[in-house]
Scaffold this motif. Structure first.
Motif, PDB file in Angstrom:
ATOM      1  N   GLU A  14       3.142   5.174   4.749  1.00 38.63           N
ATOM      2  CA  GLU A  14       3.043   3.979   4.009  1.00 38.63           C
ATOM      3  C   GLU A  14       1.663   3.230   4.034  1.00 38.63           C
ATOM      4  O   GLU A  14       1.396   2.745   2.881  1.00 38.63           O
ATOM      5  N   SER A  33       4.163  -0.877  -1.707  1.00 36.04           N
ATOM      6  CA  SER A  33       5.255   0.189  -1.366  1.00 36.04           C
ATOM      7  C   SER A  33       6.655  -0.467  -0.857  1.00 36.04           C
ATOM      8  O   SER A  33       6.439  -1.159   0.244  1.00 36.04           O
ATOM      9  N   GLY A  64       8.768   1.067   0.966  1.00 33.74           N
ATOM     10  CA  GLY A  64       9.081   1.806   2.042  1.00 33.74           C
ATOM     11  C   GLY A  64       9.174   3.179   1.593  1.00 33.74           C
ATOM     12  O   GLY A  64       9.733   3.996   2.572  1.00 33.74           O
ATOM     13  N   TYR A  65       8.283   3.610   0.554  1.00 30.98           N
ATOM     14  CA  TYR A  65       8.174   4.856   0.283  1.00 30.98           C
ATOM     15  C   TYR A  65       7.647   5.839   1.215  1.00 30.98           C
ATOM     16  O   TYR A  65       8.176   7.118   1.344  1.00 30.98           O
ATOM     17  N   GLY A  66       6.901   5.450   2.070  1.00 29.50           N
ATOM     18  CA  GLY A  66       6.165   6.393   3.198  1.00 29.50           C
ATOM     19  C   GLY A  66       7.142   6.593   4.230  1.00 29.50           C
ATOM     20  O   GLY A  66       7.051   7.617   4.799  1.00 29.50           O
ATOM     21  N   TYR A 112      -0.983   2.354   0.806  1.00 26.50           N
ATOM     22  CA  TYR A 112      -1.711   1.132   0.408  1.00 26.50           C
ATOM     23  C   TYR A 112      -3.123   1.487   0.353  1.00 26.50           C
ATOM     24  O   TYR A 112      -3.757   0.815  -0.365  1.00 26.50           O
ATOM     25  N   THR A 127       4.005  11.263  -1.308  1.00 25.74           N
ATOM     26  CA  THR A 127       3.999  11.272  -0.025  1.00 25.74           C
ATOM     27  C   THR A 127       4.629  12.333   0.945  1.00 25.74           C
ATOM     28  O   THR A 127       4.179  12.737   2.033  1.00 25.74           O
ATOM     29  N   VAL A 168      -1.344  -2.464   5.727  1.00 26.69           N
ATOM     30  CA  VAL A 168      -0.634  -3.250   5.139  1.00 26.69           C
ATOM     31  C   VAL A 168      -1.216  -4.759   5.070  1.00 26.69           C
ATOM     32  O   VAL A 168      -1.349  -5.513   4.001  1.00 26.69           O
ATOM     33  N   ASN A 198      -0.587   1.943   9.948  1.00 26.08           N
ATOM     34  CA  ASN A 198       0.302   1.470   9.007  1.00 26.08           C
ATOM     35  C   ASN A 198       0.425  -0.200   8.826  1.00 26.08           C
ATOM     36  O   ASN A 198      -0.196  -0.778   7.590  1.00 26.08           O
TER      37      ASN A 198
END
Length: 348
Positions: free
Chosen positions: A87, A272, A274-276, A91, A69, A154, A150
Motif C-alpha cells: 500500500e 489506493s 486498499g489494493y496493497g 503511494y 502489487t 500515506v 505504509n
C-alpha cells in the motif's frame, strides 16, 4: 504416474479453486440471509464485470494495480520475505510519476511515459529497499517495517497534496493534472481501460522468465527455501533480500504510477482503496505461480468492479464482496494447513 505424484500436482491447482468456490457458497448463504437471491446477485456481479464492454474495461482498470502489487508480494515470498508494504509503495510510486508528469514538460510521449513509469518504479523500489536493508543488515522483521512504512507513505502523500502539490483553488486535496504526454493511452475506447494492463501482463511474463528460467530466479528461490544452504552455495543472502524487496517495492510503485498516469491523471490524497492489502491475499491464493496471480487478480478485480451493480440490481450490499474476499483467504489458509498435514502424514 504414481498416486503421490498426482496429489503433488493437483493439490496446488485445486486448493485455490476450492477456496474460491467455498467462499462463493458461503457468500450465497449470506445473501440468502439478507433476503436476496444469490443467483441473481452473482449473475449481476459477474455479468457486469466480465461480459459487458464498459464493465470489463472497469475490471481491467482495477486489475492493473492489483496485478502489479501482487507480483511484488509474490517475488518477495519467493525469497522468504513478507512484503506487507504494498500500500505504501503504491503511494510512493504514484508520487514519483506525478512529479515527473508535473515538473518535466515538453517531452514527447514516447519519452515522457517511460520516464514517469521509471520514476514510479524507483520511488517504490526505494521504499521497498528500506525494510530489505533493515532485515538483511540489522535483522529487523520485515513485516513490522513494511507495515509501519505504509502509514508514513500515506501521510507523506496526504501532506504533499494538501500543501506544496495542491492544485490552485482545488476544493479537496489533489494535485494539478499531469502533462498529456505523461498519460497512458486508453485501449478500449469509451471505457476506463488503459495501457497499464498491457504493461502489467508483459511484466508478469518477464517476471516468470526471471523466476523460472534465470540464475537470479534460482538464487531468489534458494534464499527463500533454505538461506543456510544458499550461503554454502556462495549466494549472498543479504544482497538477495535487499534486491528482492526493492524489486517488490518497484512493482507496487508501478501500480501507483499507472493509477495516476492511466486513470486519475493527478495525485489524490487517497491513491489506493486498499489494493496493497488485497495483493497479499492474491499472492497467497496464487500458490507462488505468476499465472495464478494473473487469474486471481482478475477474479478480485471482477468482484470490485461488479459490486456496485450487484447492490443496485439485486439489493445486496457491497460488503458481501469484501466478505467473499476474506472468506477466500480463510479457506486458502485452511487448505494450506491441510496440505501441510497431508505431506507430514505421507512422509511419516
Amino acid at each position: 504416474m504414481t498416486q503421490k505424484n498426482c496429489v503433488q500436482i493437483l493439490l496446488p491447482i485445486l486448493s485455490p479453486l476450492i477456496a474460491i468456490a467455498s467462499a462463493l457458497i458461503v457468500g450465497a448463504i449470506l445473501i440468502l440471509v439478507a433476503g436476496a437471491n444469490p443467483i441473481a446477485a452473482y449473475t449481476a456481479l459477474f455479468q457486469e464485470s466480465l461480459s459487458t464492454y464498459f464493465g470489463f474495461g472497469n475490471t481491467l482498470t482495477k486489475m492493473t494495480p492489483l496485478l502489479f502489487t501482487s507480483l511484488g508480494v509474490l517475488v518477495a515470498l519467493r525469497a522468504g520475505q513478507f512484503n506487507i508494504g504494498g500500500e505504501g509503495q503504491i503511494y510512493l510510486g504514484a508520487l514519483g510519476s506525478t512529479l515527473i508528469g508535473l515538473y518535466i514538460q515538453g517531452l514527447p510521449a514516447f519519452i515522457h511515459v517511460p520516464l514517469a513509469l521509471f520514476a514510479g518504479f524507483i520511488f517504490g523500489a526505494a521504499w521497498g529497499w528500506i525494510p530489505g536493508y533493515l532485515k538483511a543488515m540489522r535483522g529487523v522483521n520485515e513485516v513490522i517495517t513494511t507495515l509501519l512504512l505504509n502509514y508514513i507513505a500515506v501521510n507523506l502523500v496526504s501532506y504533499l497534496v494538501q500543501n506544496p502539490l495542491k492544485a490552485p483553488a482545488a476544493p479537496s486535496p489533489y494535485s494539478p493534472l499531469i502533462a498529456k504526454s505523461a498519460q497512458l493511452p486508453i485501449i478500449l475506447p469509451g471505457s476506463l481501460a488503459h495501457a497499464g494492463i498491457l504493461l502489467g501482463l508483459i511484466t508478469a511474463g518477464i517476471l516468470w522468465v526471471l523466476l523460472v528460467r534465470s540464475p537470479l530466479g534460482y538464487q531468489i528461490t534458494a534464499v527463500g527455501f533454505n538461506p543456510i544452504a544458499a550461503r554454502y552455495a556462495r549466494i549472498s543472502v543479504e544482497r538477495t533480500i535487499m534486491l528482492v524487496m526493492a524489486l517488490a517495492g518497484g512493482l507496487a510503485g508501478l501500480a501507483g504510477a499507472t493509477e495516476v498516469m492511466g486513470l486519475k491523471y493527478r495525485l489524490f490524497e487517497q491513491v489506493s482503496p486498499g489494493y496493497g492489502f488485497d495483493a497479499i491475499a492474491i499472492a497467497f491464493l496464487s500458490r507462488g505461480s505468476v499465472f495464478g496471480v494473473v487469474l486471481t487478480a482478475l477474479f478480485f478485480a471482477a468482484l470490485r468492479s461488479g459490486a456496485n451493480v450487484m447492490q443496485r440490481s439485486a439489493g445486496v450490499s457491497v460488503t458481501v464482496v469484501y466478505a467473499i474476499q476474506g472468506l477466500t483467504v480463510l479457506f486458502i489458509a485452511i487448505a494450506l494447513a491441510l496440505e501441510h498435514r497431508v505431506k507430514i502424514i505421507r512422509n511419516s
